[in-house]
Design an enzyme around this catalytic site. Structure first.
Site, PDB file in Angstrom:
ATOM      1  N   PRO A   9      63.793   3.329  19.349  1.00  0.00           N
ATOM      2  CA  PRO A   9      63.614   3.338  17.897  1.00  0.00           C
ATOM      3  C   PRO A   9      63.147   4.674  17.313  1.00  0.00           C
ATOM      4  CG  PRO A   9      61.908   2.032  18.973  1.00  0.00           C
ATOM      5  CD  PRO A   9      62.952   2.327  20.007  1.00  0.00           C
ATOM      6  N   ASN A  10      63.742   4.968  16.169  1.00  0.00           N
ATOM      7  CA  ASN A  10      63.417   6.148  15.344  1.00  0.00           C
ATOM      8  C   ASN A  10      63.937   7.461  15.919  1.00  0.00           C
ATOM      9  OD1 ASN A  10      61.900   4.648  13.332  1.00  0.00           O
ATOM     10  ND2 ASN A  10      60.380   4.350  14.935  1.00  0.00           N
ATOM     11  N   ARG A  17      62.528  13.697  11.559  1.00  0.00           N
ATOM     12  CA  ARG A  17      61.302  12.935  11.780  1.00  0.00           C
ATOM     13  C   ARG A  17      60.193  13.842  12.352  1.00  0.00           C
ATOM     14  NH1 ARG A  17      60.519   9.118  17.072  1.00  0.00           N
ATOM     15  NH2 ARG A  17      58.514   8.277  16.450  1.00  0.00           N
ATOM     16  N   TYR A  22      58.519  16.572  17.033  1.00  0.00           N
ATOM     17  CA  TYR A  22      59.779  16.310  17.741  1.00  0.00           C
ATOM     18  C   TYR A  22      60.846  17.398  17.561  1.00  0.00           C
ATOM     19  CZ  TYR A  22      57.678  11.683  18.160  1.00  0.00           C
ATOM     20  OH  TYR A  22      56.826  10.656  18.455  1.00  0.00           O
ATOM     21  N   ASN A  71      64.561   7.076  26.991  1.00  0.00           N
ATOM     22  CA  ASN A  71      63.420   7.314  26.114  1.00  0.00           C
ATOM     23  C   ASN A  71      63.298   6.068  25.249  1.00  0.00           C
ATOM     24  OD1 ASN A  71      61.464   8.075  24.323  1.00  0.00           O
ATOM     25  ND2 ASN A  71      62.342  10.087  23.858  1.00  0.00           N
ATOM     26  N   ALA A  74      58.780   4.092  20.939  1.00  0.00           N
ATOM     27  CA  ALA A  74      57.583   3.250  20.751  1.00  0.00           C
ATOM     28  C   ALA A  74      57.586   2.028  21.667  1.00  0.00           C
ATOM     29  CB  ALA A  74      57.488   2.818  19.293  1.00  0.00           C
ATOM     30  N   HIS A  77      55.488   1.686  24.977  1.00  0.00           N
ATOM     31  CA  HIS A  77      54.079   1.306  25.013  1.00  0.00           C
ATOM     32  C   HIS A  77      53.847  -0.184  24.753  1.00  0.00           C
ATOM     33  CE1 HIS A  77      54.076   5.614  24.723  1.00  0.00           C
ATOM     34  NE2 HIS A  77      54.496   5.594  23.460  1.00  0.00           N
ATOM     35  N   ASP A  84      60.844  -4.854  32.386  1.00  0.00           N
ATOM     36  CA  ASP A  84      61.450  -5.784  33.351  1.00  0.00           C
ATOM     37  C   ASP A  84      62.920  -5.448  33.587  1.00  0.00           C
ATOM     38  OD1 ASP A  84      59.109  -7.187  33.707  1.00  0.00           O
ATOM     39  OD2 ASP A  84      59.727  -8.956  32.569  1.00  0.00           O
ATOM     40  N   GLU A  95      62.466   8.140  33.127  1.00  0.00           N
ATOM     41  CA  GLU A  95      61.808   7.975  31.817  1.00  0.00           C
ATOM     42  C   GLU A  95      61.561   9.351  31.215  1.00  0.00           C
ATOM     43  OE1 GLU A  95      58.061   5.945  32.108  1.00  0.00           O
ATOM     44  OE2 GLU A  95      57.520   6.403  30.029  1.00  0.00           O
ATOM     45  N   HIS A  97      60.176  11.599  27.659  1.00  0.00           N
ATOM     46  CA  HIS A  97      59.587  11.692  26.320  1.00  0.00           C
ATOM     47  C   HIS A  97      59.638  13.140  25.866  1.00  0.00           C
ATOM     48  CE1 HIS A  97      58.263   7.583  26.534  1.00  0.00           C
ATOM     49  NE2 HIS A  97      57.856   7.844  27.762  1.00  0.00           N
ATOM     50  N   ILE A  98      59.875  13.297  24.597  1.00  0.00           N
ATOM     51  CA  ILE A  98      59.960  14.640  24.007  1.00  0.00           C
ATOM     52  C   ILE A  98      58.562  15.258  23.933  1.00  0.00           C
ATOM     53  CG2 ILE A  98      60.552  15.883  21.877  1.00  0.00           C
ATOM     54  CD1 ILE A  98      62.607  13.486  21.426  1.00  0.00           C
ATOM     55  N   ARG A 104      48.326  12.605  23.064  1.00  0.00           N
ATOM     56  CA  ARG A 104      48.368  11.958  21.750  1.00  0.00           C
ATOM     57  C   ARG A 104      47.460  10.713  21.756  1.00  0.00           C
ATOM     58  NH1 ARG A 104      54.460  11.485  19.991  1.00  0.00           N
ATOM     59  NH2 ARG A 104      53.438  11.151  17.971  1.00  0.00           N
ATOM     60  N   ARG A 108      49.505   5.596  23.290  1.00  0.00           N
ATOM     61  CA  ARG A 108      50.721   6.210  23.860  1.00  0.00           C
ATOM     62  C   ARG A 108      50.527   6.584  25.337  1.00  0.00           C
ATOM     63  NH1 ARG A 108      53.909   7.285  19.150  1.00  0.00           N
ATOM     64  NH2 ARG A 108      52.570   7.765  17.395  1.00  0.00           N
TER      65      ARG A 108
END
Ligand code: DQA
Length: 138
Positions: A9-10, A17, A22, A71, A74, A77, A84, A95, A97-98, A104, A108
């Site tokens: 998401p996002n 954003r 980011y 990625n 949100a 978390h 699963d 996995e 993340h930017i 943070r 997170r």
């Protein structure tokens, strides 16, 4: 080699954003850069703001592709369901993340993805995706 990047998401708003967190590049532009940088990789991309769609995509590709770069944004978390799904499939998941999520907010610092992931790359901006592809190439 067939690899898919799955963004949660996002992340469709990358470039617009919170650019201070980011960056100011859209993912579409960065994806084109990745495709030209790794011509030997059949690189696919999927983004959704919907948890169930992310789980559905992991199940669809998770017994066929050579690698998944996830990625979950949100949902990283919060989502037991995505965590699963990562454990349920055969294809290894890296996995990504930017941002450096550990620098943070405390919420997170928890990841439901990491226990099932092959590895985690975070904090290198969009270059985190580049490093994830390289990890599959060895
Ligand atoms: C993110 C970090 C998450 O905490 C956040 O919710 C995101 C993006 C990252 O790539 O840095 O949406 O996954």
């Amino acid at each position: 080699m067939k690899i898919i990047i799955i963004n949660g998401p996002n992340l469709n708003l990358l470039g617009k954003r919170e650019p201070e967190v980011y960056g100011s590049t859209s993912f579409e532009d960065y994806f084109a850069t990745l495709q030209s940088k790794f011509p030997q990789v059949e690189l696919h991309y999927f983004q959704s703001n919907i948890e169930g769609e992310l789980i559905g995509k992991l199940q669809d590709v998770g017994f066929e592709y050579d690698g998944i770069i996830l990625n979950a944004a949100a949902y990283t978390h919060t989502s037991v369901g995505i965590g699963d799904a990562v454990k349920a499939i055969d294809t290894p998941v890296v996995e990504v993340h930017i941002s450096n999520t550990h620098q943070r907010e405390a919420y997170r610092h928890v990841s439901y993805i990491s226990p099932g992931a092959k590895g985690v790359i975070l904090g290198f901006g969009l270059q985190s995706y580049d490093l994830a592809i390289q990890s599959f190439l060895g």
